[in-house]
Design a protein around this motif. Structure first.
Motif, mmCIF file in Angstrom:
data_model
loop_
_atom_site.group_PDB
_atom_site.id
_atom_site.type_symbol
_atom_site.label_atom_id
_atom_site.label_comp_id
_atom_site.label_asym_id
_atom_site.label_seq_id
_atom_site.Cartn_x
_atom_site.Cartn_y
_atom_site.Cartn_z
ATOM 1 N N HIS A 132 0.827 -1.032 0.096
ATOM 2 C CA HIS A 132 0.122 0.047 -0.007
ATOM 3 C C HIS A 132 0.968 1.127 0.033
ATOM 4 O O HIS A 132 1.253 1.588 1.071
ATOM 5 C CB HIS A 132 -0.886 -0.249 1.226
ATOM 6 N N HIS A 135 0.106 7.361 0.547
ATOM 7 C CA HIS A 135 -1.068 8.294 -0.244
ATOM 8 C C HIS A 135 -0.562 9.795 -0.244
ATOM 9 O O HIS A 135 -1.196 10.415 -1.088
ATOM 10 C CB HIS A 135 -2.274 8.127 0.805
ATOM 11 N N ARG A 141 6.475 7.227 -2.331
ATOM 12 C CA ARG A 141 5.823 6.026 -3.522
ATOM 13 C C ARG A 141 7.134 5.550 -4.156
ATOM 14 O O ARG A 141 7.074 4.243 -4.557
ATOM 15 C CB ARG A 141 4.798 6.473 -4.009
ATOM 16 N N ASP A 163 -2.235 -1.206 -3.523
ATOM 17 C CA ASP A 163 -3.232 -0.009 -3.738
ATOM 18 C C ASP A 163 -1.796 0.939 -3.799
ATOM 19 O O ASP A 163 -1.092 1.158 -3.018
ATOM 20 C CB ASP A 163 -3.802 0.478 -2.512
ATOM 21 N N ASN A 165 -1.903 4.096 -5.069
ATOM 22 C CA ASN A 165 -2.038 5.496 -4.947
ATOM 23 C C ASN A 165 -1.461 6.599 -5.858
ATOM 24 O O ASN A 165 -0.834 7.382 -5.723
ATOM 25 C CB ASN A 165 -1.690 5.916 -3.583
ATOM 26 N N SER A 166 -1.477 5.772 -7.209
ATOM 27 C CA SER A 166 -0.715 6.678 -8.153
ATOM 28 C C SER A 166 -1.284 5.786 -9.555
ATOM 29 O O SER A 166 -2.087 5.005 -9.549
ATOM 30 C CB SER A 166 0.686 6.335 -8.337
ATOM 31 N N HIS A 199 -5.689 16.473 -2.729
ATOM 32 C CA HIS A 199 -5.327 15.570 -3.444
ATOM 33 C C HIS A 199 -4.418 15.659 -4.718
ATOM 34 O O HIS A 199 -3.734 14.898 -5.130
ATOM 35 C CB HIS A 199 -6.889 14.935 -3.956
ATOM 36 N N HIS A 202 -1.087 15.560 -3.604
ATOM 37 C CA HIS A 202 -0.628 14.089 -3.609
ATOM 38 C C HIS A 202 -0.312 13.414 -4.382
ATOM 39 O O HIS A 202 0.677 12.553 -4.518
ATOM 40 C CB HIS A 202 -1.538 13.554 -2.473
ATOM 41 N N ARG A 203 -1.115 13.439 -5.499
ATOM 42 C CA ARG A 203 -1.121 12.739 -6.839
ATOM 43 C C ARG A 203 -0.379 13.261 -8.002
ATOM 44 O O ARG A 203 -0.505 12.623 -9.000
ATOM 45 C CB ARG A 203 -2.644 12.069 -7.086
ATOM 46 N N SER A 250 -11.609 5.985 -6.570
ATOM 47 C CA SER A 250 -12.518 5.753 -5.597
ATOM 48 C C SER A 250 -14.060 5.227 -5.983
ATOM 49 O O SER A 250 -14.542 5.998 -6.970
ATOM 50 C CB SER A 250 -12.308 6.945 -4.813
ATOM 51 N N HIS A 292 -12.797 0.819 -2.736
ATOM 52 C CA HIS A 292 -11.833 0.195 -3.759
ATOM 53 C C HIS A 292 -12.523 -1.142 -4.122
ATOM 54 O O HIS A 292 -12.973 -1.756 -3.514
ATOM 55 C CB HIS A 292 -10.680 -0.142 -2.944
#
Length: 312
Positions: A132, A135, A141, A163, A165-166, A199, A202-203, A250, A292
């Protein structure tokens, strides 16, 4: 579950806060276990085993028992770091267990179990992992992804789901060589339309002076010479199963853009020919339980055994 089966079923699933939902006060544990049990998995790769360490890891064992007596392993929460550990559950009828490891990293560790197929006593070990990725920090990451590549060092065979997260980096390119994927590939987020500013931070990463979707972990894992094979992409291209590229998260929030394929299964390339299918389960029942999708992989067990034996 019985060792006589010729199909290996592997499930990967992030169950939000271990069945307690976004608020932490809901209780979807029984529903989640019932859904998982219906697939009769031999391997379960879990994320967000929140609180499962309490009371002698009673929640972890309750889930493993509900799935037919799987042997459970989980990472330990660390003070000041993530409180949502990962876990691996193994069917003792299919595998013997050589070792289990916890790989400590800056935000969240990942769990790694080395097993051997009982029906193929001369086969090499298979490293099974749940992960995981962080996030909130693309740099962490990337470090986590690079750590995962070490599992394949010295010709080792690896199977994992995480997961991430990317985002995947090859999906849109695949449509050029595989026209049957047209309309099946999810476009990466349009960050001008994403309402959640946190978000966005973060992404996204900076690339050539622009903020773009973070695909770096997938590039590390499956790009270039390809330490690993993205099994969903393999299923979509080599097995002509385009629905394997369906988005996974999501399933509940709409302020972070449309759902994306962030939950992904990988293996070393040697194992991929044993794959029969990848199914992304994102039903209404699933979205009530967690944000998820459930990822179900099916492998031909005799083929997997032959591959691992030939690799020795």
């Amino acid at each position: 579950m019985t060792a006589a089966t010729d199909e290996l079923v592997v499930a990967g699933w992030n169950i939000q806060r271990n069945g307690r939902g976004r608020t932490g006060k809901e209780d979807h544990r029984h529903a989640a276990r019932s859904i998982l049990a219906s697939y009769k998995p031999h391997v379960v790769l879990r994320q967000e085993l929140t609180g499962a360490w309490a009371n002698g890891r009673s929640e972890l064992h309750a889930e493993a028992n509900a799935l037919g007596g799987l042997i459970p392993f989980m990472s330990s929460p660390k003070e000041g770091r993530s409180r949502n550990p990962v876990g691996v559950m193994i069917d003792p009828n299919i595998f013997t267990i050589d070792n289990d490891y916890e790989h400590d990293l800056p935000w969240k560790s990942f769990r790694h179990v080395r097993v051997r197929l009982k029906r193929h006593r001369n086969a090499k070990a298979l490293n099974i992992t749940s992960g995981h990725l962080c996030h909130f920090d693309p740099a962490i990451r990337a470090t986590e992804a690079r750590k995962l590549t070490t599992l394949a060092d010295n010709g080792q065979s690896v199977l994992f789901e995480l997961d991430a997260n990317s985002y995947p980096h090859q999906d849109s390119k695949a449509t050029v060589d595989h026209p049957h994927l047209a309309g099946k590939v999810t476009e990466l987020p349009d960050w001008e339309q994403v309402e959640d500013r946190v978000h966005y931070q973060h992404r996204t990463i900076d690339r050539d002076g622009k903020r773009v979707s973070d695909t770096m972990p997938d590039e590390i894992l499956s790009g270039g010479k390809g330490v690993f094979t993205d099994l969903s992409l393999y299923a979509a291209t080599s097995l002509r199963q385009p629905d394997a590229l369906a988005p996974t998260a999501s399933l509940q929030r709409h302020d972070q853009g449309h759902a994306q394929r962030i939950d992904r299964p990988y293996s070393t390339p040697d194992i991929a020919p044993a794959l029969k299918s990848v199914e992304i389960v994102a039903s209404d029942e699933i979205s009530t339980v967690t944000d998820h999708a459930l990822v179900i992989m099916r492998f031909d067990l005799p083929t997997l055994g032959s591959i691992l034996t030939l690799c020795c």
